[in-house]
Design a protein around this motif. Structure first.
Motif, mmCIF file in Angstrom:
data_model
loop_
_atom_site.group_PDB
_atom_site.id
_atom_site.type_symbol
_atom_site.label_atom_id
_atom_site.label_comp_id
_atom_site.label_asym_id
_atom_site.label_seq_id
_atom_site.Cartn_x
_atom_site.Cartn_y
_atom_site.Cartn_z
ATOM 1 N N SER A 7 0.826 -1.211 0.000
ATOM 2 C CA SER A 7 0.000 0.000 0.000
ATOM 3 C C SER A 7 0.859 1.258 0.000
ATOM 4 O O SER A 7 0.589 2.207 -0.732
ATOM 5 C CB SER A 7 -0.921 0.008 1.215
ATOM 6 O OG SER A 7 -1.820 -1.071 1.157
ATOM 7 N N GLY A 10 2.432 1.690 -3.431
ATOM 8 C CA GLY A 10 1.442 2.190 -4.379
ATOM 9 C C GLY A 10 1.175 3.678 -4.195
ATOM 10 O O GLY A 10 1.097 4.435 -5.166
ATOM 11 N N SER A 40 -5.736 -7.003 -6.497
ATOM 12 C CA SER A 40 -4.867 -6.922 -5.320
ATOM 13 C C SER A 40 -5.452 -7.716 -4.158
ATOM 14 O O SER A 40 -4.732 -8.429 -3.460
ATOM 15 C CB SER A 40 -4.671 -5.463 -4.912
ATOM 16 O OG SER A 40 -4.067 -4.746 -5.955
#
Length: 50
Positions: A7, A10, A40
């Motif tokens: 996360s 990203g 994901s």
């Protein structure tokens, strides 16, 4: 731990693309974004069961 790292990576890539005015590597439509989220989530769930 891997979910948090993924996360953060990203978010970092998205922020860098915005800062440098590079087109985002993510799809520009809500359906495309949901596809990325679904892929994901599937990857994370498959990792839990294997």
């Amino acid at each position: 731990m891997e979910l948090a790292i993924g996360s953060l990576l990203g978010l970092a890539i998205g922020a860098f693309c915005r800062w440098q005015d590079i087109p985002s590597p993510a799809p520009p439509t809500p359906v495309g974004a949901l596809l990325v989220v679904a892929m994901s989530a599937g990857f994370v769930l498959a990792g839990l069961f294997s």
